[in-house]
Design an enzyme around this catalytic site. Sequence first.
Site, PDB file in Angstrom:
ATOM      1  CE  LYS A  83      -6.704  -9.474  12.248  1.00 26.05           C
ATOM      2  NZ  LYS A  83      -5.859  -9.191  13.363  1.00 26.05           N
TER       3      LYS A  83
ATOM      4  CG  HIS B 211      -2.006  -0.510   0.649  1.00 25.84           C
ATOM      5  ND1 HIS B 211      -2.314  -1.981   1.116  1.00 25.84           N
ATOM      6  CD2 HIS B 211      -3.351  -0.569   0.556  1.00 25.84           C
ATOM      7  CE1 HIS B 211      -3.116  -2.696   0.912  1.00 25.84           C
ATOM      8  NE2 HIS B 211      -4.253  -1.507   0.483  1.00 25.84           N
TER       9      HIS B 211
END
Lengths: 197, 266
Positions: free
Chosen positions: A103, A38
């Site tokens: 999550k 990222h």
Amino acid sequence: MPALHITNPISEQDLLKLRAGDRVLLNGTIYTARDAAHKRMAESLQKGEALPFDIAGQTIYYVGPTPAKPGQVIGSAGPTTSGRMDKYTPALLDLGLKGMIGKGYRSEEVIESMKKNQAVYFAAIGGSGALIAKSIKSMEVMAYGDLGPEAIYKLTIKDFPAVVIIDSEGNDWYKIGKQQFQEQTRNVEKFSSRISE
Amino acid sequence: MCREANFELGQDVVEAFQSALKKETSETGKDILEQLILNADIARSERVPMCQDTGVSVFIVEVGQDCHIAGGSIYDAINEGVKKGYEEGYLRHSIVDHPITREKSKGYNTPSIIHIELVPGDELVIHMSAKGGGSENMSALKMLKPADGLEGIKDYILSIVAQAGPNACPPLVVGVGIGGNFERCAYLAKKSLFRPIGHRSDRPEISELETELMEKINQLGIGPQGMGGNTTALDVKIEIEPCHIAALPVAVNLNCHASRHKEVRI
């Protein structure tokens, strides 16, 4: 309710019908990326460069698998905490990212951007990496191979179990799901403020 | 040892899953617990890690004061073992050497975190834990005021579990340190996690507090993976120590459901 079968890239029709709390079995093609990937994608965008794959319409899975043993497609491959990717996510949603699997909580900025861009956030079961690996049928490096487990991999998945946590309207299952089972009458959000600073 | 810890979930945890499954009323929660039991079975039988986060290896080494360690440094020996176990066992290398530049460490998944305690006797006992990053990230420490008292302690622990929500991978094992000083308190919380699930404190008042907190945490509604339910914690463990008259340190070290601990006695 039986799990819904959803194919990735997700069609607009499927995306709009998914609701927070829906259990799903994901199929098709997804891309992995976690912290380091990222960061690199964000750096590319800052420099005005193209991303290493066309993100429009795609789904990203936040995972850093263990090395595959001989004969395995992938090692254990459960989700990592999504919140660490929040800083980078709105920019990717603006480029057309439609699905995320991870999550844990997402920030308000991410949820707002998901509503604006019509995207969905799924949670897989954290800590069930051996089981999830069974639903991953192929894996190939797409970019940043030098990052090892943190590289971007293209995965083909079959019946990958997940739950819709945040839908395209911004409904958040972590809030809704908890409310039904909250017996603790004391207001937990205010606990910290009761303690003298 | 490292491989076993990652492939074979302890019987105490598996039993805790099974008993939680009987009490859980959320359908999604039950489904998750069943998948976690299945996941542990696959990991054990196929010799693969139960979770891709194979953790930082944390050791508590009890060295008997009459025991003599020969042939080199015990720190090096432990790190060598971890390197070998992680690399050959296809476990993940999850250590960066530099916390700011994020440069990857050259020794596969090392250095480990090693605590050495000197104890009476001539034995060497090595306790190992493969500690995941997600639950460690949601852990916290606060220097409370003595006036905050028992109620303040309970509120603080509950607030940390509530804030952690899904991020720490519930159902959790909640490790608590109370007392000591700043760094000792964090160590006590970590040390408490090395006790098997279901093993209560020897002190009656602390054992009672563990039971009470367990009940309160499970009433938060967070449930397995934060998706709602009455299984938020598999256990709560508390260690206490004396502290300064002005202090009340409380540390909460969360452990995900993959509570991986092994022990070797030499």
